[in-house]
Write a protein that holds these residues in place. Sequence first.
Motif, PDB file in Angstrom:
ATOM      1  N   TYR A 141       5.860  -1.428   8.408  1.00 35.06           N
ATOM      2  CA  TYR A 141       6.070  -2.728   8.504  1.00 35.06           C
ATOM      3  C   TYR A 141       4.686  -3.433   8.157  1.00 35.06           C
ATOM      4  N   PHE A 142       3.539  -2.735   8.557  1.00 32.96           N
ATOM      5  CA  PHE A 142       2.525  -3.598   8.142  1.00 32.96           C
ATOM      6  C   PHE A 142       2.381  -3.435   6.795  1.00 32.96           C
ATOM      7  N   THR A 143       2.590  -2.305   6.047  1.00 32.20           N
ATOM      8  CA  THR A 143       2.574  -2.343   4.550  1.00 32.20           C
ATOM      9  C   THR A 143       3.288  -3.370   4.031  1.00 32.20           C
ATOM     10  N   ILE A 144       4.534  -3.591   4.598  1.00 37.70           N
ATOM     11  CA  ILE A 144       5.500  -4.496   3.537  1.00 37.70           C
ATOM     12  C   ILE A 144       4.967  -5.959   3.870  1.00 37.70           C
ATOM     13  N   PHE A 145       4.428  -6.167   5.255  1.00 38.15           N
ATOM     14  CA  PHE A 145       3.520  -7.586   5.417  1.00 38.15           C
ATOM     15  C   PHE A 145       2.448  -7.597   4.706  1.00 38.15           C
ATOM     16  N   ALA A 146       1.484  -6.685   4.346  1.00 45.90           N
ATOM     17  CA  ALA A 146       0.280  -6.686   3.348  1.00 45.90           C
ATOM     18  C   ALA A 146       0.714  -7.068   2.061  1.00 45.90           C
ATOM     19  N   ALA A 147       1.809  -6.326   1.691  1.00 46.94           N
ATOM     20  CA  ALA A 147       2.237  -6.554   0.368  1.00 46.94           C
ATOM     21  C   ALA A 147       2.643  -7.946   0.121  1.00 46.94           C
ATOM     22  N   ALA A 148       3.501  -8.550   1.028  1.00 47.33           N
ATOM     23  CA  ALA A 148       4.030  -9.937   0.875  1.00 47.33           C
ATOM     24  C   ALA A 148       3.009 -10.990   0.858  1.00 47.33           C
ATOM     25  N   LEU A 149       1.753 -10.563   1.756  1.00 54.52           N
ATOM     26  CA  LEU A 149       0.734 -11.631   1.739  1.00 54.52           C
ATOM     27  C   LEU A 149       0.119 -11.336   0.498  1.00 54.52           C
ATOM     28  N   ILE A 150      -0.199 -10.475  -0.100  1.00 51.17           N
ATOM     29  CA  ILE A 150      -0.799 -10.175  -1.607  1.00 51.17           C
ATOM     30  C   ILE A 150      -0.011 -10.998  -2.460  1.00 51.17           C
ATOM     31  N   MET A 151       1.283 -10.700  -2.607  1.00 49.97           N
ATOM     32  CA  MET A 151       2.083 -11.572  -3.607  1.00 49.97           C
ATOM     33  C   MET A 151       2.052 -12.950  -3.289  1.00 49.97           C
ATOM     34  N   LEU A 152       2.251 -13.456  -2.001  1.00 52.47           N
ATOM     35  CA  LEU A 152       2.042 -14.961  -1.815  1.00 52.47           C
ATOM     36  C   LEU A 152       0.510 -15.280  -2.371  1.00 52.47           C
ATOM     37  N   GLY A 153      -0.432 -14.647  -2.243  1.00 51.09           N
ATOM     38  CA  GLY A 153      -1.533 -15.063  -2.488  1.00 51.09           C
ATOM     39  C   GLY A 153      -1.772 -15.062  -4.240  1.00 51.09           C
ATOM     40  N   ASP A 154      -1.192 -14.256  -4.559  1.00 48.06           N
ATOM     41  CA  ASP A 154      -1.092 -14.035  -6.175  1.00 48.06           C
ATOM     42  C   ASP A 154      -0.308 -15.378  -6.712  1.00 48.06           C
ATOM     43  N   LEU A 155       0.608 -15.682  -6.208  1.00 43.16           N
ATOM     44  CA  LEU A 155       1.532 -16.736  -6.830  1.00 43.16           C
ATOM     45  C   LEU A 155       0.628 -18.122  -6.333  1.00 43.16           C
ATOM     46  N   THR A 177      -0.822  -7.596 -12.976  1.00 45.61           N
ATOM     47  CA  THR A 177      -1.113  -6.521 -12.426  1.00 45.61           C
ATOM     48  C   THR A 177      -1.068  -6.619 -10.903  1.00 45.61           C
ATOM     49  N   VAL A 178      -1.645  -7.473 -10.354  1.00 48.84           N
ATOM     50  CA  VAL A 178      -1.595  -7.605  -8.850  1.00 48.84           C
ATOM     51  C   VAL A 178      -0.086  -7.431  -8.506  1.00 48.84           C
ATOM     52  N   PHE A 179       0.783  -8.423  -8.890  1.00 51.88           N
ATOM     53  CA  PHE A 179       2.055  -8.682  -8.597  1.00 51.88           C
ATOM     54  C   PHE A 179       2.922  -7.529  -8.617  1.00 51.88           C
ATOM     55  N   PHE A 180       2.757  -6.784  -9.749  1.00 54.98           N
ATOM     56  CA  PHE A 180       3.469  -5.535  -9.998  1.00 54.98           C
ATOM     57  C   PHE A 180       3.217  -4.603  -9.027  1.00 54.98           C
ATOM     58  N   ILE A 181       1.949  -4.673  -8.779  1.00 53.26           N
ATOM     59  CA  ILE A 181       1.636  -3.207  -7.529  1.00 53.26           C
ATOM     60  C   ILE A 181       2.192  -3.580  -6.166  1.00 53.26           C
ATOM     61  N   SER A 182       1.799  -4.833  -5.852  1.00 51.56           N
ATOM     62  CA  SER A 182       2.214  -5.192  -4.531  1.00 51.56           C
ATOM     63  C   SER A 182       3.707  -5.287  -4.545  1.00 51.56           C
ATOM     64  N   GLY A 183       4.472  -5.834  -5.488  1.00 55.25           N
ATOM     65  CA  GLY A 183       5.926  -5.905  -5.501  1.00 55.25           C
ATOM     66  C   GLY A 183       6.464  -4.666  -5.565  1.00 55.25           C
ATOM     67  N   SER A 184       6.070  -3.616  -6.102  1.00 54.76           N
ATOM     68  CA  SER A 184       6.504  -2.250  -6.322  1.00 54.76           C
ATOM     69  C   SER A 184       6.662  -1.607  -4.854  1.00 54.76           C
ATOM     70  N   VAL A 185       5.218  -1.796  -3.979  1.00 51.75           N
ATOM     71  CA  VAL A 185       5.158  -1.088  -2.794  1.00 51.75           C
ATOM     72  C   VAL A 185       6.170  -2.044  -1.916  1.00 51.75           C
ATOM     73  N   PHE A 186       6.080  -3.357  -1.847  1.00 54.01           N
ATOM     74  CA  PHE A 186       7.184  -4.084  -0.957  1.00 54.01           C
ATOM     75  C   PHE A 186       8.704  -3.507  -1.317  1.00 54.01           C
ATOM     76  N   ALA A 187       8.842  -3.637  -2.494  1.00 55.26           N
ATOM     77  CA  ALA A 187      10.347  -3.561  -2.910  1.00 55.26           C
ATOM     78  C   ALA A 187      10.968  -1.998  -2.520  1.00 55.26           C
ATOM     79  N   TYR A 188       9.785  -1.130  -2.471  1.00 56.90           N
ATOM     80  CA  TYR A 188      10.375   0.321  -2.365  1.00 56.90           C
ATOM     81  C   TYR A 188      10.364   0.379  -0.568  1.00 56.90           C
ATOM     82  N   TYR A 189       9.282   0.212  -0.142  1.00 58.11           N
ATOM     83  CA  TYR A 189       9.525   0.090   1.564  1.00 58.11           C
ATOM     84  C   TYR A 189      10.412  -0.640   2.185  1.00 58.11           C
ATOM     85  N   PHE A 190      10.719  -1.773   1.429  1.00 63.56           N
ATOM     86  CA  PHE A 190      11.764  -2.870   2.107  1.00 63.56           C
ATOM     87  C   PHE A 190      13.313  -2.159   1.794  1.00 63.56           C
ATOM     88  N   TRP A 191      13.347  -1.642   0.603  1.00 66.10           N
ATOM     89  CA  TRP A 191      14.626  -0.760   0.473  1.00 66.10           C
ATOM     90  C   TRP A 191      14.955   0.327   1.253  1.00 66.10           C
TER      91      TRP A 191
END
Length: 199
Positions: A141-155, A177-191
């Motif tokens: 859950y912390f990883t998903i939270f951090a990835a979501a924050l990074i994606m929001l900051g990127d946008l 690059t940032v969105f792809f990395i954080s989005g991949s981590v977020f998508a996998y662990y959320f799935w």
Amino acid sequence: ENTCTYVRRRKSFSVIWFSIYDVLQYTFYMAEEEKKESASWRKKTSPRDVFLHLLAIVTLYVSAISFGVLWFQYINILFPDALQGGDTYYYYAGRYESLRWSLASLVIVFPAYLWTFWFLNKNYMQNPEKRNLRIRKWLVYFTIFAAALIMLGDLVSVVFNLLKGELTVRFFLKVFTVFFISGSVFAYYFWDLKKYRTE
């Protein structure tokens, strides 16, 4: 009438009393069951579980950062910034130094992550209840939270630079690059959470 009323009141009080007693008894029973379950989970969480889950998350973070730095340096080399001395020897020397460090980190750390990931999934197949370990849930859950924050900051950075009128190919590639990395981590662990219904 008084006798009937008295009897009815006694019956109603008895019903209420037994209802309250049943609720309290059930509450204490559930509390005891929760304590037993919590104790059993603590017994099942071995030092090896803690070590493997921490190793998996740390190597994931290091691999993601190294991968990002690697692509950032490629972008800096292919699209040099003249304001940062993009045509000088020191500019390219610094970029190549960072590129070598990130590549060395990936060569060592990413295989360690893959092995840990494979070993944990093998363990989950043999012991499905391991997916509900508290340390795993906290780290996921912390990883998903951090990835979501990074994606929001990127946008936010995209919108900010769009308003400033400073959008370049170099900037877009770094944002992607940032969105792809954080989005991949977020998508996998959320799935993973949705697939196995981890609560």
